[in-house]
Design an enzyme around this catalytic site. Structure first.
Site, PDB file in Angstrom:
ATOM      1  N   MET A 144       0.848  -1.204   0.000  1.00 16.92           N
ATOM      2  CA  MET A 144       0.000   0.000   0.000  1.00 16.92           C
ATOM      3  C   MET A 144       0.882   1.252   0.000  1.00 16.92           C
ATOM      4  O   MET A 144       0.424   2.335   0.364  1.00 16.92           O
ATOM      5  CB  MET A 144      -0.925  -0.005   1.224  1.00 16.92           C
ATOM      6  CG  MET A 144      -1.903  -1.180   1.199  1.00 16.92           C
ATOM      7  SD  MET A 144      -3.434  -0.849   2.091  1.00 16.92           S
ATOM      8  CE  MET A 144      -2.817  -0.428   3.698  1.00 16.92           C
ATOM      9  N   HIS A 158       9.070   1.076   3.310  1.00 13.19           N
ATOM     10  CA  HIS A 158      10.159   1.093   4.281  1.00 13.19           C
ATOM     11  C   HIS A 158      10.973  -0.186   4.101  1.00 13.19           C
ATOM     12  O   HIS A 158      10.692  -0.994   3.195  1.00 13.19           O
ATOM     13  CB  HIS A 158       9.604   1.232   5.699  1.00 13.19           C
ATOM     14  CG  HIS A 158       8.511   0.251   6.010  1.00 13.19           C
ATOM     15  ND1 HIS A 158       8.707  -1.110   6.038  1.00 13.19           N
ATOM     16  CD2 HIS A 158       7.196   0.437   6.285  1.00 13.19           C
ATOM     17  CE1 HIS A 158       7.585  -1.714   6.342  1.00 13.19           C
ATOM     18  NE2 HIS A 158       6.630  -0.806   6.484  1.00 13.19           N
ATOM     19  N   HIS A 193       9.247  -3.522   3.389  1.00 12.86           N
ATOM     20  CA  HIS A 193       8.853  -3.778   1.992  1.00 12.86           C
ATOM     21  C   HIS A 193      10.068  -4.175   1.158  1.00 12.86           C
ATOM     22  O   HIS A 193       9.992  -5.011   0.262  1.00 12.86           O
ATOM     23  CB  HIS A 193       8.215  -2.530   1.367  1.00 12.86           C
ATOM     24  CG  HIS A 193       6.953  -2.086   2.043  1.00 12.86           C
ATOM     25  ND1 HIS A 193       6.892  -0.972   2.840  1.00 12.86           N
ATOM     26  CD2 HIS A 193       5.699  -2.607   2.014  1.00 12.86           C
ATOM     27  CE1 HIS A 193       5.657  -0.818   3.290  1.00 12.86           C
ATOM     28  NE2 HIS A 193       4.910  -1.793   2.811  1.00 12.86           N
ATOM     29  N   LYS A 201       4.882  -9.829   9.499  1.00  9.25           N
ATOM     30  CA  LYS A 201       4.382  -8.847  10.472  1.00  9.25           C
ATOM     31  C   LYS A 201       2.850  -8.871  10.487  1.00  9.25           C
ATOM     32  O   LYS A 201       2.229  -8.797  11.535  1.00  9.25           O
ATOM     33  CB  LYS A 201       4.925  -7.476  10.093  1.00  9.25           C
ATOM     34  CG  LYS A 201       4.047  -6.369  10.496  1.00  9.25           C
ATOM     35  CD  LYS A 201       4.599  -5.437  11.478  1.00  9.25           C
ATOM     36  CE  LYS A 201       3.634  -4.362  11.899  1.00  9.25           C
ATOM     37  NZ  LYS A 201       2.669  -3.977  10.916  1.00  9.25           N
ATOM     38  N   ASP A 202       2.238  -8.993   9.298  1.00  6.48           N
ATOM     39  CA  ASP A 202       0.780  -9.149   9.211  1.00  6.48           C
ATOM     40  C   ASP A 202       0.504 -10.654   9.129  1.00  6.48           C
ATOM     41  O   ASP A 202       0.148 -11.177   8.065  1.00  6.48           O
ATOM     42  CB  ASP A 202       0.256  -8.418   7.968  1.00  6.48           C
ATOM     43  CG  ASP A 202       0.467  -6.924   8.069  1.00  6.48           C
ATOM     44  OD1 ASP A 202      -0.213  -6.294   8.880  1.00  6.48           O
ATOM     45  OD2 ASP A 202       1.348  -6.397   7.369  1.00  6.48           O
ATOM     46  N   SER A 239       6.620  -0.485  10.211  1.00  3.40           N
ATOM     47  CA  SER A 239       5.248  -0.349   9.728  1.00  3.40           C
ATOM     48  C   SER A 239       5.091   1.060   9.186  1.00  3.40           C
ATOM     49  O   SER A 239       5.668   2.015   9.746  1.00  3.40           O
ATOM     50  CB  SER A 239       4.269  -0.542  10.893  1.00  3.40           C
ATOM     51  OG  SER A 239       2.996  -0.023  10.551  1.00  3.40           O
TER      52      SER A 239
END
Ligand code: PAF
Length: 289
Positions: free
Chosen positions: A30, A34, A37, A149-150, A185
């Protein structure tokens, strides 16, 4: 790096690679990119000849009271980051491209989507499952990369890919952390200086709970309560802290073999933070509660 905004341009960009039989990796994001990603891009580059990234702030995964309008959208900086990381094709669809008028189909993954974050963000995982299904079908990569993380999102995506027979391998990439333990995040940008000092306590408490459970696998209830109390004491408004089976996300009463995960969501001021850590398994069988 070529930037495309429609699914037909995306297909046209992918066609020569597909014709040449080159392995394609997809990194859906999205934006507000950072190092987390970039770890996804690096994992994709390690396994695939071509890497495609998507940036789309998906309105369907935000509840009406959430931060859709204020979600950071630094498009030019994001594109530079992708280009320097070796991404060759960036897909930035508009909301109309993804959801044309009369769009009426949603993908819903029962069970896995319902507890934890799903219980607090109603409809969130339906929005994630729907957009990820569309992105996967539009690009048909060999592999797609998502962060641990998700963690619940990763399991929801693995399940939908299996259930819908999508011929794509889903790769989970370990969480990237700041030196003090805070999971990276895009929402960390919202933290004030004082909140930023408190935020790493989340990962510290989760790690402590995991370490205690590795030593004493029967102490699920005690460690859950201790973890909750420590988070509250540190200044978080806690949504949940749970110890769950790492594959099914079913509650566990004591962990003896099964891999488990400690997962939490908290609020710090106006910022919602999530994090999770693995609990190393030990030699007998877990009894699920
Ligand atoms: O994790 C994210 O950034 C998003 O939920 C995803 C997977 C790109 C879907 O919008």
């Amino acid at each position: 790096m070529r930037v495309v905004r429609t699914s037909s341009d995306l297909k046209e960009g992918l066609a020569p690679w597909r014709r040449a039989g080159e392995r394609i990796g997809l990194v859906p994001t999205m934006g507000a990119l950072h190092a987390g990603h970039m770890a996804l891009v690096a994992a994709a580059r390690g396994e695939c000849r071509r890497v495609v990234a998507t940036i789309f702030v998906n309105p369907k995964q935000f509840a009406p009271n959430e931060d859709l309008a204020s979600y950071p959208r630094p498009e030019a900086a994001d594109l530079e980051i992708l280009q320097s990381a070796g991404v060759e094709l960036a897909y930035l669809p508009t909301a109309d491209e993804m959801y044309p008028p009369h769009f009426s189909t949603m993908v819903r993954v029962g069970g896995l989507s319902e507890g934890l974050c799903g219980a607090h963000r109603l409809g969130h995982f339906d929005g994630v499952a729907t957009v990820v299904t569309k992105l996967l079908i539009q690009s048909l990569p060999d592999c797609a990369y998502f962060g641990e993380k998700d963690y619940q999102q990763l399991l929801v995506i693995r399940r939908l890919v299996r259930d819908l027979d999508l011929p794509i391998r889903i790769v989970g990439v370990p969480t990237v952390r700041e030196p003090d333990g805070l999971a990276l995040s895009s929402r960390n940008l919202y933290l004030s200086a004082q909140e930023r000092r408190v935020a790493p306590e989340l990962s510290r408490v989760l790690r402590d709970v995991a370490t205690a459970l590795e030593r004493e696998p029967g102490a699920v209830r005690r460690e859950t309560e201790r973890g909750l109390a420590e988070l509250t004491h540190a200044g978080f408004d806690v949504e949940y802290l749970e110890i769950r089976d790492a594959e099914s996300l079913a509650p566990v009463r004591d962990l003896v073999t099964a891999a488990a995960r400690v997962l939490a969501a908290v609020h710090l001021g106006r910022t919602r933070l999530i994090d999770n850590v693995p609990v190393a398994s030990s030699p007998a069988t877990a009894r699920r509660g």
